[in-house]
Write a protein that holds these residues in place. Structure first.
Motif, short mmCIF file in Angstrom:
data_model
loop_
_atom_site.label_atom_id
_atom_site.label_comp_id
_atom_site.label_asym_id
_atom_site.label_seq_id
_atom_site.Cartn_x
_atom_site.Cartn_y
_atom_site.Cartn_z
N GLN A 36 55.10 -28.56 5.23
CA GLN A 36 55.20 -28.27 3.81
C GLN A 36 56.15 -27.10 3.56
OE1 GLN A 36 51.46 -28.54 1.95
NE2 GLN A 36 52.22 -28.08 -0.07
N VAL A 37 56.06 -26.08 4.39
CA VAL A 37 56.96 -24.93 4.25
C VAL A 37 58.40 -25.34 4.60
CG1 VAL A 37 57.51 -22.62 5.13
CG2 VAL A 37 55.13 -23.25 4.68
N GLU A 40 60.33 -26.74 1.76
CA GLU A 40 60.88 -25.75 0.84
C GLU A 40 62.11 -25.08 1.44
OE1 GLU A 40 59.76 -21.39 -0.70
OE2 GLU A 40 58.34 -22.93 -1.36
N THR A 78 54.10 -22.66 -2.81
CA THR A 78 54.19 -23.39 -1.55
C THR A 78 53.25 -22.79 -0.51
OG1 THR A 78 56.46 -24.07 -1.97
CG2 THR A 78 55.74 -24.09 0.32
#
Length: 88
Positions: A36-37, A40, A78
């Motif tokens: 998920q990071v 970004e 995030t």
């Protein structure tokens, strides 16, 4: 006697398989957090601080995970959602 040995071996096999099946679940949560990071960050492998923060979330310390990610430049939104994923 052979029945007893077979029972012991069966028990050991079931215990070891249970441990092996449980271990990947924890790893998958950390991976989901890291992924998920990385979305970004858009490209490349996540820096070490991301791995450390996401791994720390597994111990149940959501705030520390979020803090570790935001200190490295990840947006708060995030960081919160990635750490939540690691806890699940």
């Amino acid at each position: 006697m052979p029945t007893r040995v077979a029972s012991v071996l069966t028990g050991l096999t079931l215990a070891l398989c249970g441990t092996a099946l449980a271990a990947p679940a924890a790893h998958a949560d950390v991976s989901a957090c890291i992924n998920q990071v990385e979305r970004e960050l858009r490209g490349g492998e996540a820096p070490e601080y991301v791995r450390t923060a996401c791994s720390g979330a597994l111990s149940g310390n959501h705030d520390q995970c979020v803090s570790g990610l935001t200190k490295g430049g990840v947006t708060n939104g995030t960081a919160v959602s990635a750490c939540r994923v690691a806890l699940n």
